[in-house]
Design a protein around this motif. Sequence first.
Motif, PDB file in Angstrom:
ATOM      1  N   VAL A 380       0.864  -1.197   0.000  1.00 44.17           N
ATOM      2  CA  VAL A 380       0.000   0.000   0.000  1.00 44.17           C
ATOM      3  C   VAL A 380       0.892   1.237   0.000  1.00 44.17           C
ATOM      4  O   VAL A 380       1.792   1.365   0.839  1.00 44.17           O
ATOM      5  CB  VAL A 380      -0.917   0.003   1.232  1.00 44.17           C
ATOM      6  CG1 VAL A 380      -1.768   1.268   1.254  1.00 44.17           C
ATOM      7  CG2 VAL A 380      -1.812  -1.232   1.209  1.00 44.17           C
ATOM      8  N   ALA A 381       0.614   2.113  -0.920  1.00 47.65           N
ATOM      9  CA  ALA A 381       1.488   3.280  -1.106  1.00 47.65           C
ATOM     10  C   ALA A 381       1.436   4.223   0.091  1.00 47.65           C
ATOM     11  O   ALA A 381       2.462   4.620   0.645  1.00 47.65           O
ATOM     12  CB  ALA A 381       1.094   4.014  -2.381  1.00 47.65           C
ATOM     13  N   ALA A 382       0.236   4.569   0.501  1.00 42.28           N
ATOM     14  CA  ALA A 382       0.137   5.544   1.589  1.00 42.28           C
ATOM     15  C   ALA A 382      -0.860   5.064   2.621  1.00 42.28           C
ATOM     16  O   ALA A 382      -2.004   4.743   2.286  1.00 42.28           O
ATOM     17  CB  ALA A 382      -0.295   6.895   1.017  1.00 42.28           C
ATOM     18  N   LEU A 383      -0.400   4.975   3.859  1.00 42.59           N
ATOM     19  CA  LEU A 383      -1.275   4.579   4.959  1.00 42.59           C
ATOM     20  C   LEU A 383      -1.406   5.736   5.928  1.00 42.59           C
ATOM     21  O   LEU A 383      -0.428   6.450   6.203  1.00 42.59           O
ATOM     22  CB  LEU A 383      -0.672   3.389   5.707  1.00 42.59           C
ATOM     23  CG  LEU A 383      -0.790   1.997   5.071  1.00 42.59           C
ATOM     24  CD1 LEU A 383      -0.038   0.998   5.921  1.00 42.59           C
ATOM     25  CD2 LEU A 383      -2.247   1.588   4.949  1.00 42.59           C
ATOM     26  N   THR A 384      -2.615   5.898   6.416  1.00 38.13           N
ATOM     27  CA  THR A 384      -2.764   6.950   7.425  1.00 38.13           C
ATOM     28  C   THR A 384      -2.068   6.470   8.693  1.00 38.13           C
ATOM     29  O   THR A 384      -2.002   5.254   8.955  1.00 38.13           O
ATOM     30  CB  THR A 384      -4.256   7.206   7.725  1.00 38.13           C
ATOM     31  OG1 THR A 384      -4.792   5.999   8.267  1.00 38.13           O
ATOM     32  CG2 THR A 384      -5.008   7.609   6.462  1.00 38.13           C
ATOM     33  N   PRO A 385      -1.566   7.392   9.497  1.00 41.54           N
ATOM     34  CA  PRO A 385      -0.887   6.982  10.745  1.00 41.54           C
ATOM     35  C   PRO A 385      -1.801   6.145  11.639  1.00 41.54           C
ATOM     36  O   PRO A 385      -1.361   5.195  12.281  1.00 41.54           O
ATOM     37  CB  PRO A 385      -0.530   8.316  11.398  1.00 41.54           C
ATOM     38  CG  PRO A 385      -0.501   9.296  10.285  1.00 41.54           C
ATOM     39  CD  PRO A 385      -1.509   8.845   9.271  1.00 41.54           C
ATOM     40  N   GLU A 386      -3.087   6.517  11.655  1.00 39.37           N
ATOM     41  CA  GLU A 386      -4.028   5.784  12.515  1.00 39.37           C
ATOM     42  C   GLU A 386      -4.179   4.341  12.038  1.00 39.37           C
ATOM     43  O   GLU A 386      -4.144   3.375  12.818  1.00 39.37           O
ATOM     44  CB  GLU A 386      -5.385   6.480  12.494  1.00 39.37           C
ATOM     45  CG  GLU A 386      -6.367   5.871  13.481  1.00 39.37           C
ATOM     46  CD  GLU A 386      -7.744   6.548  13.398  1.00 39.37           C
ATOM     47  OE1 GLU A 386      -8.620   6.132  14.160  1.00 39.37           O
ATOM     48  OE2 GLU A 386      -7.916   7.461  12.570  1.00 39.37           O
ATOM     49  N   PHE A 387      -4.279   4.141  10.686  1.00 39.84           N
ATOM     50  CA  PHE A 387      -4.426   2.795  10.132  1.00 39.84           C
ATOM     51  C   PHE A 387      -3.164   1.958  10.373  1.00 39.84           C
ATOM     52  O   PHE A 387      -3.234   0.792  10.732  1.00 39.84           O
ATOM     53  CB  PHE A 387      -4.706   2.910   8.619  1.00 39.84           C
ATOM     54  CG  PHE A 387      -5.165   1.616   8.023  1.00 39.84           C
ATOM     55  CD1 PHE A 387      -6.498   1.220   8.095  1.00 39.84           C
ATOM     56  CD2 PHE A 387      -4.264   0.770   7.401  1.00 39.84           C
ATOM     57  CE1 PHE A 387      -6.902   0.017   7.555  1.00 39.84           C
ATOM     58  CE2 PHE A 387      -4.666  -0.434   6.867  1.00 39.84           C
ATOM     59  CZ  PHE A 387      -5.997  -0.820   6.941  1.00 39.84           C
ATOM     60  N   LEU A 391      -2.794  -1.488  12.377  1.00 36.57           N
ATOM     61  CA  LEU A 391      -2.160  -2.627  11.709  1.00 36.57           C
ATOM     62  C   LEU A 391      -1.047  -3.225  12.586  1.00 36.57           C
ATOM     63  O   LEU A 391      -0.897  -4.444  12.728  1.00 36.57           O
ATOM     64  CB  LEU A 391      -1.589  -2.150  10.367  1.00 36.57           C
ATOM     65  CG  LEU A 391      -1.392  -3.216   9.301  1.00 36.57           C
ATOM     66  CD1 LEU A 391      -2.711  -3.904   8.954  1.00 36.57           C
ATOM     67  CD2 LEU A 391      -0.783  -2.601   8.050  1.00 36.57           C
ATOM     68  N   GLN A 392      -0.304  -2.287  13.181  1.00 34.75           N
ATOM     69  CA  GLN A 392       0.780  -2.704  14.078  1.00 34.75           C
ATOM     70  C   GLN A 392       0.235  -3.463  15.291  1.00 34.75           C
ATOM     71  O   GLN A 392       0.821  -4.450  15.742  1.00 34.75           O
ATOM     72  CB  GLN A 392       1.559  -1.449  14.531  1.00 34.75           C
ATOM     73  CG  GLN A 392       2.930  -1.745  15.084  1.00 34.75           C
ATOM     74  CD  GLN A 392       3.850  -2.383  14.042  1.00 34.75           C
ATOM     75  OE1 GLN A 392       3.691  -2.157  12.823  1.00 34.75           O
ATOM     76  NE2 GLN A 392       4.782  -3.199  14.512  1.00 34.75           N
ATOM     77  N   GLN A 393      -0.901  -2.954  15.792  1.00 33.50           N
ATOM     78  CA  GLN A 393      -1.543  -3.607  16.945  1.00 33.50           C
ATOM     79  C   GLN A 393      -2.004  -5.021  16.586  1.00 33.50           C
ATOM     80  O   GLN A 393      -1.837  -5.962  17.376  1.00 33.50           O
ATOM     81  CB  GLN A 393      -2.752  -2.766  17.403  1.00 33.50           C
ATOM     82  CG  GLN A 393      -2.381  -1.471  18.106  1.00 33.50           C
ATOM     83  CD  GLN A 393      -1.587  -1.741  19.388  1.00 33.50           C
ATOM     84  OE1 GLN A 393      -1.996  -2.522  20.232  1.00 33.50           O
ATOM     85  NE2 GLN A 393      -0.435  -1.099  19.513  1.00 33.50           N
ATOM     86  N   VAL A 394      -2.563  -5.144  15.367  1.00 35.83           N
ATOM     87  CA  VAL A 394      -3.027  -6.468  14.929  1.00 35.83           C
ATOM     88  C   VAL A 394      -1.838  -7.430  14.816  1.00 35.83           C
ATOM     89  O   VAL A 394      -1.884  -8.577  15.253  1.00 35.83           O
ATOM     90  CB  VAL A 394      -3.767  -6.352  13.574  1.00 35.83           C
ATOM     91  CG1 VAL A 394      -4.038  -7.750  12.990  1.00 35.83           C
ATOM     92  CG2 VAL A 394      -5.079  -5.613  13.764  1.00 35.83           C
ATOM     93  N   ARG A 395      -0.763  -6.938  14.258  1.00 33.86           N
ATOM     94  CA  ARG A 395       0.442  -7.769  14.115  1.00 33.86           C
ATOM     95  C   ARG A 395       0.973  -8.200  15.484  1.00 33.86           C
ATOM     96  O   ARG A 395       1.372  -9.343  15.699  1.00 33.86           O
ATOM     97  CB  ARG A 395       1.537  -7.002  13.365  1.00 33.86           C
ATOM     98  CG  ARG A 395       1.315  -6.963  11.867  1.00 33.86           C
ATOM     99  CD  ARG A 395       2.588  -6.589  11.162  1.00 33.86           C
ATOM    100  NE  ARG A 395       3.571  -7.653  11.246  1.00 33.86           N
ATOM    101  CZ  ARG A 395       4.881  -7.465  11.157  1.00 33.86           C
ATOM    102  NH1 ARG A 395       5.365  -6.250  11.004  1.00 33.86           N
ATOM    103  NH2 ARG A 395       5.705  -8.474  11.216  1.00 33.86           N
TER     104      ARG A 395
END
Lengths: 558, 143
Positions: A380-387, A391-395
């Motif tokens: 994904v080219a651009a991710l919002t900081p919140e997303f 994502l990090q939390q899910v990982r």
Amino acid sequence: MVRAPRISQSNYRSDWRPAMAMVLLALQVALLVGTWVLFFTTERYIGRQLHLSILLLVVLCSAIAAFVINYLWRRALASEVAVAHDRLQLAMTAGKCVGWEWNLATGEDRWFGDLQTVFGIPSDTFTGQVGDFFRYLHPDDRQRISDAVSNARIHHTPYEAEFRVVRPDGSIRWLAARGNFYYSKSGNPERMLGMSVDVTDRRNSAEALRESEERFRRVVQHIGDALIVDNVAGDIIFANDRFLDLFGFGREDLASVKLEDYVAPDFCEEMRHRHNRRMQGEAESTHFQYQGIRADGKRIWLEADVVPILDQAGRINGTQSAIRDITEAKLAEEALATIGRRLIEAHEKERTWIARELHDDINQRIALLAVELEQWKQGVAALTPEFEFHLQQVRKRLFDIAKDVQALSHRLHSSKLEFLGLAVAANSFCQELSEQHKIHISFTQTGVPAKLPTEVSLALFRVLQEALHNAIKHSTVRQFGVELCGRPDEIYLAVTDAGRGFDPTETIHHRGLGLVSMRERVQLVGGRLAIDSSPGRGTIVQAYVPLTPETPGMSIAS
Amino acid sequence: MASNGHGSNGFVRILVVDDHEDFRKFITSTLRKQPHFQVIGEAQDGAEAVQSVQTLQPDLLLLDIGLPTMNGIEAGRRIRKAAPNTKIVFLTQESSRDMVDAAFDLGASGYIVKGQAGEELITAVQSVMQGKQFISSGLRSLR
């Protein structure tokens, strides 16, 4: 050796009285003869009248002297008779004897001796009729004794009999009697003399002994155990019926039965060795198991209790063995062990399968999911900081799940044990447990082979786990020791604590599934487990597993 | 071996050993996207890995630990002797210190935890081929 008492010569005194009487008689005769001689030779000198006077005086003196001597002699004899009577009375009382004299002409029957003990008559003499004796006789013995007396009288033979008398208080005494009839010149019986001895105690002892022997015989013959008695050479000198039945021998075979006829060949040497050690007075196990062999060649498992037999001098002159057939128990034990082994194997197999499923499949898929998530993120080219944060939390949660699954997998089946061996796995387990429970476990290992049979590694690892968990749970201390030692022919594991300890027997019987499980696991790989503990004195659990070609999995490991 | 981290023919010849098919596919597809990496073979258990290494003599071996028939540690020991020039990188779910120590003690060059393979696999292969050791970021505190 018993020596006869020495009797001094002074104890032998000849009776002086007959000799003295003879001397006095001789003096009287000499005096009379001398007086007559003097009378005839001196008559012409001293006158006839004086002569007669002297003669009368001498005769009178002689008569007086004879009377005095006779009186003294009779008195001495009467005294002697009295002493003899006392002695006889004493002997008869001490010997519980009674004498009798039966005058057949008058029917008078005179008894004397220890009448109190024998007949309950409070006197040492009794005079009655012969019928009185028969009244004292036990009714069952009357006819027999009457016949015996008649028989002795008719055939002029000594009378001997044992019979019972019933005392006035109802108690019964046994008497052994001996007597003789005395006959007139014409051959008619005049009187009977005899003596009876109270043999009640002897009869009672003999009866008690006979009953005891009979009881022992019945016990020996009907007891469930086979019993044998052997001598110093090991030859059987007695065997009960059970022994004969057990091994299929006939009683006529017994004299020729040898050890190898009833002991399996591979146990004969051990049995001989044990017997020889016992005969030499050396300490030898009194309770042991071995294999026997029946006459039909069938092998049976036996359990024996052996005790030495001593002679009167205290020397060992054989042994007595009680032998039980434990074949069925052994088979049941083996069946149970097989079931136990299968249960443990099935349990381990199931644990391993679940652990591998968790580790090799579920955990891999979780890992793969995390990887794909990471790759998706990079695509994904651009991710919002919140997303990106979410994502990090899910990982992170995926990693945590993977870690928990991994831990669960390891708990079920130690991959370290499988991949790195017993020493590393044991050390790692101790470290993990120390961190988990905030305790100190001192782990030492020496000489543990890198490659051990999986069965051995697993058994010892499970013992370690169980023993440490038990120690942490029950010991109340926080210091523990684990020693793992590889020896040339065995692996040794010890788990120690200085805690409150316990009674192993009590614990195994009441709540010791863990202890039983440990023991079974070690036994399944041919080892043994020793639990040394007592209340207040700490605990040491020791497992010894042999490393021999017979050890399960040994050929694969080597 | 070339000093630029590539094999003698300009490619890094890689053998992938993992019994989990989906993961193995992920690894091979990830590697094949790289122009200088060449996946020359795949294996599903330790014994097969030893045999394939002897036959193929790869530059690098990606080796799982939890493998059937022969585990990755044992296979790694044998490969180390049979093909000393082949670099071994463990790619595994095992993350304990003992396992990491065992891996490097037998002569491995890298150790990647599977969960971090997405971001670390390419880096790890490149580092190892440049003669460096690689260990997953989550495990670096262990060494």
